[in-house]
Each structure stands twice: as C-alpha cells, then as structure tokens.
Write an enzyme that holds these catalytic residues in place. Sequence first.
Site, PDB file in Angstrom:
ATOM      1  N   ASP A  90      61.055  45.988  37.123  1.00  0.00           N
ATOM      2  CA  ASP A  90      59.908  46.055  36.219  1.00  0.00           C
ATOM      3  C   ASP A  90      58.826  46.950  36.820  1.00  0.00           C
ATOM      4  O   ASP A  90      58.378  46.728  37.940  1.00  0.00           O
ATOM      5  CB  ASP A  90      59.324  44.651  36.010  1.00  0.00           C
ATOM      6  N   TYR A 105      51.057  51.410  37.144  1.00  0.00           N
ATOM      7  CA  TYR A 105      51.291  51.037  38.550  1.00  0.00           C
ATOM      8  C   TYR A 105      51.372  52.272  39.455  1.00  0.00           C
ATOM      9  O   TYR A 105      51.353  52.147  40.682  1.00  0.00           O
ATOM     10  CB  TYR A 105      52.588  50.234  38.728  1.00  0.00           C
ATOM     11  N   LYS A 147      56.077  50.299  30.968  1.00  0.00           N
ATOM     12  CA  LYS A 147      55.034  49.967  29.986  1.00  0.00           C
ATOM     13  C   LYS A 147      54.135  51.171  29.726  1.00  0.00           C
ATOM     14  O   LYS A 147      53.772  51.888  30.678  1.00  0.00           O
ATOM     15  CB  LYS A 147      54.161  48.813  30.519  1.00  0.00           C
ATOM     16  N   HIS A 178      51.380  47.950  27.042  1.00  0.00           N
ATOM     17  CA  HIS A 178      50.704  47.344  28.192  1.00  0.00           C
ATOM     18  C   HIS A 178      49.253  47.006  27.856  1.00  0.00           C
ATOM     19  O   HIS A 178      48.381  47.835  28.044  1.00  0.00           O
ATOM     20  CB  HIS A 178      50.778  48.324  29.368  1.00  0.00           C
ATOM     21  N   ASN A 203      63.883  35.145  47.424  1.00  0.00           N
ATOM     22  CA  ASN A 203      63.504  34.973  46.019  1.00  0.00           C
ATOM     23  C   ASN A 203      64.721  35.149  45.116  1.00  0.00           C
ATOM     24  O   ASN A 203      64.885  34.441  44.127  1.00  0.00           O
ATOM     25  CB  ASN A 203      62.400  35.970  45.625  1.00  0.00           C
TER      26      ASN A 203
HETATM   27  P1  A2P Z   1      54.632  39.863  50.156  1.00  0.00           P
HETATM   28  O1  A2P Z   1      54.765  41.183  49.444  1.00  0.00           O
HETATM   29  O2  A2P Z   1      54.013  39.985  51.507  1.00  0.00           O
HETATM   30  O3  A2P Z   1      55.928  39.081  50.151  1.00  0.00           O
HETATM   31  P2  A2P Z   1      53.345  37.268  42.365  1.00  0.00           P
HETATM   32  O4  A2P Z   1      54.706  37.836  42.134  1.00  0.00           O
HETATM   33  O5  A2P Z   1      53.124  35.916  41.744  1.00  0.00           O
HETATM   34  O6  A2P Z   1      52.234  38.212  41.957  1.00  0.00           O
HETATM   35  O7  A2P Z   1      53.162  36.993  43.930  1.00  0.00           O
HETATM   36  C1  A2P Z   1      53.228  38.062  44.795  1.00  0.00           C
HETATM   37  C2  A2P Z   1      52.608  37.663  46.116  1.00  0.00           C
HETATM   38  O8  A2P Z   1      53.361  36.608  46.706  1.00  0.00           O
HETATM   39  C3  A2P Z   1      52.628  38.820  47.083  1.00  0.00           C
HETATM   40  O9  A2P Z   1      51.434  38.741  47.814  1.00  0.00           O
HETATM   41  C4  A2P Z   1      53.838  38.518  47.991  1.00  0.00           C
HETATM   42  O10 A2P Z   1      53.569  38.995  49.306  1.00  0.00           O
HETATM   43  C5  A2P Z   1      53.921  37.026  47.965  1.00  0.00           C
HETATM   44  N1  A2P Z   1      55.290  36.523  48.004  1.00  0.00           N
HETATM   45  C6  A2P Z   1      56.348  36.970  47.300  1.00  0.00           C
HETATM   46  N2  A2P Z   1      57.440  36.242  47.561  1.00  0.00           N
HETATM   47  C7  A2P Z   1      57.068  35.314  48.472  1.00  0.00           C
HETATM   48  C8  A2P Z   1      57.744  34.255  49.160  1.00  0.00           C
HETATM   49  N3  A2P Z   1      59.028  34.025  48.957  1.00  0.00           N
HETATM   50  N4  A2P Z   1      57.025  33.511  50.024  1.00  0.00           N
HETATM   51  C9  A2P Z   1      55.725  33.755  50.259  1.00  0.00           C
HETATM   52  N5  A2P Z   1      55.024  34.732  49.653  1.00  0.00           N
HETATM   53  C10 A2P Z   1      55.681  35.497  48.758  1.00  0.00           C
END
Ligand code: A2P
Length: 271
Positions: A43, A48, A73, A106, A236
Amino acid sequence: MKTKKLNNNIEIPVLGFGTWQITGEDCTNAVSHALSVGYRHIDTADAYGNHAEVGKAIANSGVARSDIFLTTKVFRNSLEYKAVHDSAERFLQELQTDYIDLLLVHWPNKEVAMQETMRALLELKEKGSIRAIGVSNFTTRHIDEVLSTDTPICMNQIEVHPYFNQRELRAYCAEKHIAVTAYSPLGRGEVLEDALIAKLAEKYQATPAQIILAWVIARDMIAIPKSTNPDRIEKNFESLDLKMSEEDLQLIDVLPQGDRLVCPGFNEFDH
Ligand code: A2P
C-alpha cells in the site's frame, strides 16, 4: 496468503504492507524485505512520496507482478478529471508497472464534483490502467455521494485500531458491500502498550502487534501495518497464523474508544 473477495470479484490479500512515512532507501529496503517474507499486498500513495522506491523494490523482488496486489492513492488536490488521468499515467511510470490493482481517492474534497473524479477513474478502469476503484477517509455522507454517481467502489481505507474501531462506519460499508482496509492498525504504536492486549499476547504466545492484527483480520478487515524493522515486518506477517477465540476478540471490540490519531490539516467533516 489469505485473501478477501471484493465486490468486483477481485481477491485482495487480507494483510498488506503499509508505507506511509517510509521514504528513500528505507522504503526500498522495507518493501523488499516484506516481499521476501511473503507479503503480496503493498500500500502506497502519491502523497507518501515513495512511488519510485516501491516500484524499484517490486521490480527487483523476483516476485511476478501478477502475484502482487498494489494499491495507491490520488491525493485530494488532484481530483479534477484531467488531473486524475495525468496522475495515473505518472503513477504507472513511477511504480514501473502497467496497472494498479486498486486506486483510491485519498481524502474527499468538496471543491471537486464527485462525478468528475469518478468519470476519470471509470475510464482508467476501462482502459486497464487500474483494476478497481476505492476511496480513503470517506464518511457515510461521502460514500452516499459516490454511490449516487453509480460508480462501483469496492474499498474504503480508514483509520481503525482497537482504540478507534469505527464500528458504525464499518457497518455502513458492510451494508453497501464496500470492504474496509484498516490503516494505522497498531494505533501508530500506541495500542501496543494496552494491558488487555498484553494479557492476550501472553495467553496466545504472540506479540501485541500480532494480537491486534489478528483482531483486525478476524473482524473482516484488511490490515496494512507498517514497519521499517526487518524483525517486526516478519513478526507482523506471522499474525496470519494466529486465531483467537470469539470471546477474546469481543474483549478487544469493547476497549474504550479515543480520538482519531491521523488528523488532516483541512476540514472535510463539517457537513
Ligand atoms: P518501526 O518501523 O520501528 O517498526 P501503524 O501501522 O499503526 O501506523 O504503526 C506503525 C508504528 O508501529 C511504527 O512506529 C512502527 O515502528 C511500529 N511497529 C510496527 N510493527 C511493530 C511491532 N510488531 N512491534 C512494535 N512496534 C511496531
């Protein structure tokens, strides 16, 4: 990869890789890593500023373009008929591709007639430049406006996470057969510290992020978490394997609700 069938019969992977605020080499590296661990849905957005990096990562991935679902978008300042066409042409070049799987509007913009934007998008679809049309950050009122133009939209991408679950808007989208993609599903990281999420993480031997992503997917949404960290990108992705009991999912459903975390610098929600 688990997919969801959209109202136009196109299949979208229920877990995608989000790229908001990831630019330059970080973006190429993150998207390359995501593709290497199995993500098949990327995405991005014109706003961006990372189309070229996303395109480069896809081109160099060794994964067939037809195996990747690519969403981008067109920003709300480019919704006039010609601007939509010009944008799409540029996007294809920047992304090094012949087609975009899903092109979203968007954010709404009341200054441009919805009919005008939708006419251009329908033409792009007929031409094969895009496979599907959707919107992002549309409220029920905006959705009604689109549907009054008889344009078949299949997606509304909105902020959704356990502290902002958008229950009513999601129900409205379901009624209109419009799928929902949850952006910022981790609440920009804020929900990761939640006590209930921590408890469930312990119970299921999972990470807090996996608990949240599994909840988003169990609630019939598409999740597009973003991360620049290779280990977290991988972890994730493994949320696809996590199944929670209905009872536990319901505990997440009723967490106290807060405000949206992603606030636009313009007012489209005033009428
Ligand atoms: P990072 O890039 O250092 O992993 P969202 O998708 O809700 O916007 O959240 C993104 C944020 O969450 C980013 O700051 C990312 O930081 C962090 N993040 C993404 N995956 C994880 C995870 N598995 N554990 C902790 N923080 C995460």
